[in-house]
Design a protein around this motif. Structure first.
Motif, PDB file in Angstrom:
ATOM      1  N   UNK A  23       0.846  -1.054  -0.109  1.00  0.00           N
ATOM      2  CA  UNK A  23      -0.007  -0.083   0.109  1.00  0.00           C
ATOM      3  C   UNK A  23       0.816   1.240  -0.151  1.00  0.00           C
ATOM      4  N   UNK A  24       2.125   1.286   0.250  1.00  0.00           N
ATOM      5  CA  UNK A  24       2.773   2.388   0.154  1.00  0.00           C
ATOM      6  C   UNK A  24       4.351   2.033  -0.178  1.00  0.00           C
ATOM      7  N   UNK A  25       4.880   3.146  -0.864  1.00  0.00           N
ATOM      8  CA  UNK A  25       6.269   3.003  -1.253  1.00  0.00           C
ATOM      9  C   UNK A  25       7.125   2.172  -0.349  1.00  0.00           C
ATOM     10  N   UNK A  26       7.225   2.325   0.971  1.00  0.00           N
ATOM     11  CA  UNK A  26       7.970   1.583   1.801  1.00  0.00           C
ATOM     12  C   UNK A  26       7.577   0.274   2.033  1.00  0.00           C
TER      13      UNK A  26
ATOM     14  N   UNK B  85      10.568  11.416 -17.367  1.00  0.00           N
ATOM     15  CA  UNK B  85      10.855   9.940 -17.108  1.00  0.00           C
ATOM     16  C   UNK B  85       9.390   9.517 -16.224  1.00  0.00           C
ATOM     17  N   UNK B  86       9.669   8.275 -15.987  1.00  0.00           N
ATOM     18  CA  UNK B  86       8.440   7.542 -15.303  1.00  0.00           C
ATOM     19  C   UNK B  86       9.127   7.342 -14.157  1.00  0.00           C
ATOM     20  N   UNK B  87       8.340   7.722 -13.069  1.00  0.00           N
ATOM     21  CA  UNK B  87       8.881   7.377 -11.440  1.00  0.00           C
ATOM     22  C   UNK B  87       8.041   7.095 -10.448  1.00  0.00           C
ATOM     23  N   UNK B  88       6.747   6.907 -10.613  1.00  0.00           N
ATOM     24  CA  UNK B  88       5.718   6.854  -9.826  1.00  0.00           C
ATOM     25  C   UNK B  88       5.575   5.265  -9.268  1.00  0.00           C
ATOM     26  N   UNK B  89       6.087   4.940  -8.518  1.00  0.00           N
ATOM     27  CA  UNK B  89       6.117   3.322  -8.201  1.00  0.00           C
ATOM     28  C   UNK B  89       4.485   3.231  -7.834  1.00  0.00           C
ATOM     29  N   UNK B  90       3.941   1.853  -8.116  1.00  0.00           N
ATOM     30  CA  UNK B  90       2.628   1.900  -8.012  1.00  0.00           C
ATOM     31  C   UNK B  90       2.262   1.277  -6.572  1.00  0.00           C
TER      32      UNK B  90
ATOM     33  N   UNK C   5       5.865   8.058  -5.284  1.00  0.00           N
ATOM     34  CA  UNK C   5       4.826   6.789  -5.220  1.00  0.00           C
ATOM     35  C   UNK C   5       3.658   7.054  -4.210  1.00  0.00           C
ATOM     36  N   UNK C   6       2.439   6.557  -4.592  1.00  0.00           N
ATOM     37  CA  UNK C   6       1.524   6.818  -3.779  1.00  0.00           C
ATOM     38  C   UNK C   6       1.421   6.154  -2.411  1.00  0.00           C
ATOM     39  N   UNK C   7       0.760   6.567  -1.625  1.00  0.00           N
ATOM     40  CA  UNK C   7       0.286   5.817  -0.142  1.00  0.00           C
ATOM     41  C   UNK C   7      -1.180   5.735  -0.193  1.00  0.00           C
ATOM     42  N   UNK C   8      -1.863   4.464  -0.113  1.00  0.00           N
ATOM     43  CA  UNK C   8      -3.056   4.134   0.177  1.00  0.00           C
ATOM     44  C   UNK C   8      -3.429   4.074   1.446  1.00  0.00           C
ATOM     45  N   UNK C   9      -4.428   4.882   2.134  1.00  0.00           N
ATOM     46  CA  UNK C   9      -4.631   4.504   3.730  1.00  0.00           C
ATOM     47  C   UNK C   9      -6.000   5.217   3.809  1.00  0.00           C
ATOM     48  N   UNK C  10      -6.819   4.567   4.727  1.00  0.00           N
ATOM     49  CA  UNK C  10      -8.247   5.152   4.993  1.00  0.00           C
ATOM     50  C   UNK C  10      -9.212   5.624   3.895  1.00  0.00           C
TER      51      UNK C  10
ATOM     52  N   UNK D 146      14.241   4.722 -11.453  1.00  0.00           N
ATOM     53  CA  UNK D 146      14.785   5.097 -10.240  1.00  0.00           C
ATOM     54  C   UNK D 146      14.084   6.059  -9.468  1.00  0.00           C
ATOM     55  N   UNK D 147      14.954   7.228  -8.922  1.00  0.00           N
ATOM     56  CA  UNK D 147      14.189   8.349  -8.174  1.00  0.00           C
ATOM     57  C   UNK D 147      13.080   7.701  -7.300  1.00  0.00           C
ATOM     58  N   UNK D 148      13.436   6.916  -6.518  1.00  0.00           N
ATOM     59  CA  UNK D 148      12.312   6.373  -5.548  1.00  0.00           C
ATOM     60  C   UNK D 148      11.444   5.241  -5.961  1.00  0.00           C
ATOM     61  N   UNK D 149      11.450   4.797  -7.398  1.00  0.00           N
ATOM     62  CA  UNK D 149      10.722   3.824  -7.963  1.00  0.00           C
ATOM     63  C   UNK D 149      11.484   2.166  -7.564  1.00  0.00           C
TER      64      UNK D 149
END
Length: 529
Positions: free
Chosen positions: A39-42, A79-84, A131-136, A493-496
């Motif tokens: 649900x989160x990048x981490x 560039x593409x960099x948003x981790x799902x 990257x997004x975080x999905x919560x609540x 990269x860049x967080x992905x």
């Protein structure tokens, strides 16, 4: 900007405990979400980037992964960099085209699309830069313009959007994390890339706590004092000091002690503040519990790489212009009952501290440091599976993937980016572009480690030996489930990084170095057995 426990029973118990904590925490998953979600990048509050609940993909069958669907973006130079994020069978991710998407995680079928340009249209494009975080029931993410968004998870309707920094160069590369009704996110900047006539620099990095329901600022920790005019550059442009120390990385949280950990970047000008620092903050107030600054001086701007940097990069003479900041996200883990926090640095060192005091426990040099520019070390993040830390290096001649003992830092195995990475697959047609390095963060599931490379290949490694078990070359043409043509490239990269969820693996392809792609856009790829 960048181990086997002595007792296997202890390692297994810790892995199961960590998985249980991550799965049970209501602040990192939506109601009804199952344990296999990402649900989160981490992946979870402690930043393991490890899916303990993945049971379909193993080291024995990972070589059976096949492409199930591709999503192609409209052609763009970004560039593409948003981790799902993967939650309840839906993939949530941003594209380089200014849109944010929700697609069926199994088939790629459309759920909804949000046009980010409707929020404060202006000269800077609205592109999801983290990257997004999905919560609540909401989806949280940031953009290249310094905005943070909250969308309704089910419909994609905008709930709120807040510009967390109005500086013209501010950007959000830090992927948010949600905890007890607040969204925690850092702000960074590209201001230090400006030319000689620019009045450098006035940006101050910061980490913010936002109300998850409204986006209202609860607290902010600035990493440097307010920049002041201190003279002029040789061009006559005003010089400001100190500045910089952007928060490029994503925060993590130790829920037990209620401590937030986040790393910071280098100064742009001057030498002051929390640059190149791992911060331990109280998530309720933003108060500093402890700080550990891992570099004595680090003042760097892109003019340090100019053929004639005289007068614009004083650190070149005294060795303090390094760009050796902390762009990687920390990992919180436990060894022998002692909670530790580790983080990679762009100098190639992985540092481990006592999570309560900030005392150094061990350090390990993994990457080979280059003179300036910070491209050789650990870039965005590492993974911890309860037994080993998995860490990758970037332009390190070549970059490598490591397994490290979390108790001592002893290297258990290391696997170089395969030497044929630039002579096989689509990269072989572009030897002037290809390089053997790892930009993305590392991910893992039981028995398997995932890492992408500049050669455009996503690889799966044995967690026990480091042997490459599976390779997929993305530098090829695809037809997206949305009907558009696409072409892969360097793995984001860049967080992905790779995301592993419910028998599927997802990755964005089309990052720097940029491979020619005249007819299509970058791609999100989804693999399954």
């Amino acid at each position: 900007m960048k181990g086997i426990r002595s007792l296997l029973a202890t390692g297994l118990a810790l892995a199961l405990f960590g998985a249980a904590v991550a799965s049970a925490d209501p602040t990192t998953s939506t109601a009804g979400a199952h344990r296999g979600d990402w649900p989160t990048w981490q992946k979870d509050l402690s930043g393991t980037r490890f899916n303990a609940d993945e049971r379909r993909i193993t080291q024995h069958n990972v070589d059976g992964l096949r492409l199930k669907w591709a999503f192609a973006y409209p052609h763009t130079d970004a560039p593409v960099r948003s981790q799902p994020a993967i939650v309840d069978g839906v993939a949530y991710f941003g594209g380089p085209d200014g849109r944010f998407y929700a697609r069926d995680a199994r088939t790629g079928a459309a759920r909804w699309t949000f046009d980010m340009s409707v929020v404060e249209p202006g000269p800077r494009p609205a592109i999801a830069w983290d990257g997004p975080a999905v919560a609540g029931g909401r989806v949280y993410f940031g953009d290249i313009r310094g905005y943070v968004y909250a969308l309704d998870q089910r419909t994609g309707t905008l709930v709120w959007a807040k510009q967390v920094d109005a500086h013209p160069s501010a950007t959000v590369t830090s992927s948010p994390i949600v905890f007890e009704g607040r969204v925690y996110v850092g702000t960074s900047s590209g201001e230090n890339t400006a030319g000689k006539d620019y009045a450098c620099c006035t940006f101050r990095g910061h980490i913010d706590a936002l109300d998850a329901d409204t986006g209202a600022l609860a607290w902010r920790h600035y990493t440097v004092p307010q920049p002041q005019a201190v003279g002029t550059w040789p061009s006559g442009a005003t010089k400001y000091e100190p500045s910089g120390a952007g928060v490029w990385s994503s925060p993590v949280i130790d829920a037990k002690t209620r401590t937030l950990y986040v790393g910071t970047g280098q100064n742009y000008t001057g030498s002051a503040g929390d640059f190149d620092t791992l911060l331990a903050l109280d998530p309720r107030t933003g108060a500093v519990k402890w700080r550990n600054q891992v570099t004595e001086a680090d003042t760097w701007r892109s003019l340090c790489n100019d053929p004639d940097p005289e007068g614009y990069c004083p650190g070149l003479k005294d060795g303090s212009a390094l760009d050796y900041d902390i762009g990687a996200t920390p990992n919180v883990f436990t060894v022998g009952g002692r909670t530790l926090v580790g983080v990679g640095q762009k100098v190639g060192v992985y540092h481990v501290f006592d999570a309560r005091t900030g005392e150094v426990v061990w350090r390990r040099q993994l990457g080979v440091p280059l003179p300036s520019g910070g491209v050789s070390g650990i870039q965005w993040g590492s993974s911890f599976d309860g037994r080993r830390l998995y860490i990758a290096t970037y332009f390190a001649d070549p970059g490598k993937v490591f397994a490290v003992d979390p108790a001592t830092g002893r290297v258990l195995w290391e696997t170089p980016n395969p030497a044929d990475g630039c002579t096989t697959g689509g990269a072989a047609q572009h030897p002037d572009i290809c390089s053997l390095g790892h930009g993305p963060a590392v991910s893992s599931s039981p028995g398997v480690v995932y890492e992408g490379a500049n050669d455009g290949k996503l690889r799966a490694y044995s967690a026990t030996t480091g042997r490459v078990l599976w390779t997929y070359d993305t530098v090829r043409d695809f037809t997206g489930v949305n009907g558009l043509p696409g072409r892969g490239g360097a793995i984001s990269g860049a967080g992905g990084g790779a995301v592993v969820s419910d028998g599927m693996v997802y990755v964005q392809a089309g990052y720097a170095p940029a491979y020619p792609n005249p007819d299509g856009g970058h791609v999100l790829l989804a693999f399954g057995l």
